[in-house]
Design an enzyme around this catalytic site. Structure first.
Site, PDB file in Angstrom:
ATOM      1  N   GLU A  70      10.431  -3.111   4.959  1.00 18.32           N
ATOM      2  CA  GLU A  70      11.846  -3.325   5.229  1.00 18.32           C
ATOM      3  C   GLU A  70      12.698  -3.476   3.967  1.00 18.32           C
ATOM      4  OE1 GLU A  70       9.376  -4.038   8.591  1.00 18.32           O
ATOM      5  OE2 GLU A  70       9.341  -5.203   6.738  1.00 18.32           O
ATOM      6  N   THR A  96      -8.223  -2.099   5.958  1.00 22.12           N
ATOM      7  CA  THR A  96      -7.760  -0.868   6.596  1.00 22.12           C
ATOM      8  C   THR A  96      -6.840  -0.108   5.647  1.00 22.12           C
ATOM      9  OG1 THR A  96      -5.752  -1.830   7.533  1.00 22.12           O
ATOM     10  CG2 THR A  96      -7.796  -2.092   8.820  1.00 22.12           C
ATOM     11  N   HIS A  98      -3.854   0.467   5.978  1.00 21.97           N
ATOM     12  CA  HIS A  98      -2.480  -0.021   6.093  1.00 21.97           C
ATOM     13  C   HIS A  98      -1.860  -0.280   4.718  1.00 21.97           C
ATOM     14  CE1 HIS A  98       0.923  -2.027   7.969  1.00 21.97           C
ATOM     15  NE2 HIS A  98       0.732  -3.072   7.186  1.00 21.97           N
ATOM     16  N   ARG A 137       0.332 -12.905 -11.101  1.00 24.46           N
ATOM     17  CA  ARG A 137       1.555 -12.182 -11.438  1.00 24.46           C
ATOM     18  C   ARG A 137       2.807 -12.854 -10.876  1.00 24.46           C
ATOM     19  NH1 ARG A 137      -2.830  -9.435 -11.430  1.00 24.46           N
ATOM     20  NH2 ARG A 137      -3.106  -7.586 -12.739  1.00 24.46           N
TER      21      ARG A 137
END
Length: 161
Positions: A70, A96, A98, A137
């Site tokens: 988004e 996965t 994804h 990070r």
């Protein structure tokens, strides 16, 4: 950006644009709420860096979105309203594919927005193999990617002035 050999969160403040110029500019920070233990630290680093450089707090617009995908939609809505946009997210690889789709989507979306040339969009999205790499990070051993994003935003917003 930050690597094991280079921590770009430590920068020369003299390399930034003039504080009087920065005080007049507006910046947007778009933050994904997914992995907020990382993204909120990155956002704080970006906001603190902008303010310490001279950007007025009321000239920093912060928007939260559910996840990394988004980010580009929100950045699209902010194009032309601010001098630069910093997108902040954290995608941690799972079991996965994804991870690959999300990272590709955000990278391609941000690239498309930058090609429009209207407002620089700065990529402060961590794409890590595990949570520890993300934490390193986000204020850890490898600096804060949000700080680096803010520095890049100020430099890009003023590159052609």
């Amino acid at each position: 950006m930050a690597t094991k050999l280079h921590n770009l969160s430590k920068f020369d403040p003299d390399a930034l644009p003039d504080k009087q110029l920065l005080a007049k500019q507006r910046y947007a920070v778009v933050v994904a709420d997914w992995n907020k233990e990382v993204t909120y630290v990155l956002a704080d680093g970006a906001i603190d860096t902008l303010m310490n450089a001279g950007v007025s707090e009321d000239h920093i617009i912060v928007h939260h979105v559910p996840g990394a995908v988004e980010l580009t939609y929100a950045a699209t809505k902010l194009m032309g309203q601010v001098d630069a946009i910093i997108i902040i997210g954290c995608v941690i690889q799972g079991d996965t594919p994804h991870f690959d789709y999300v990272c590709s989507s955000v990278t391609q979306g941000m690239t498309e927005l930058n090609l429009r040339g209207k407002t620089p969009v700065i990529f402060s999205v961590l794409t890590t193999l595990n949570l520890q790499q993300a934490l390193d990070r986000a204020g850890g051993a490898l600096g804060n990617k949000g700080v680096e994003g803010a520095v890049a935003a100020m430099r890009m917003a003023n590159m052609w002035l």
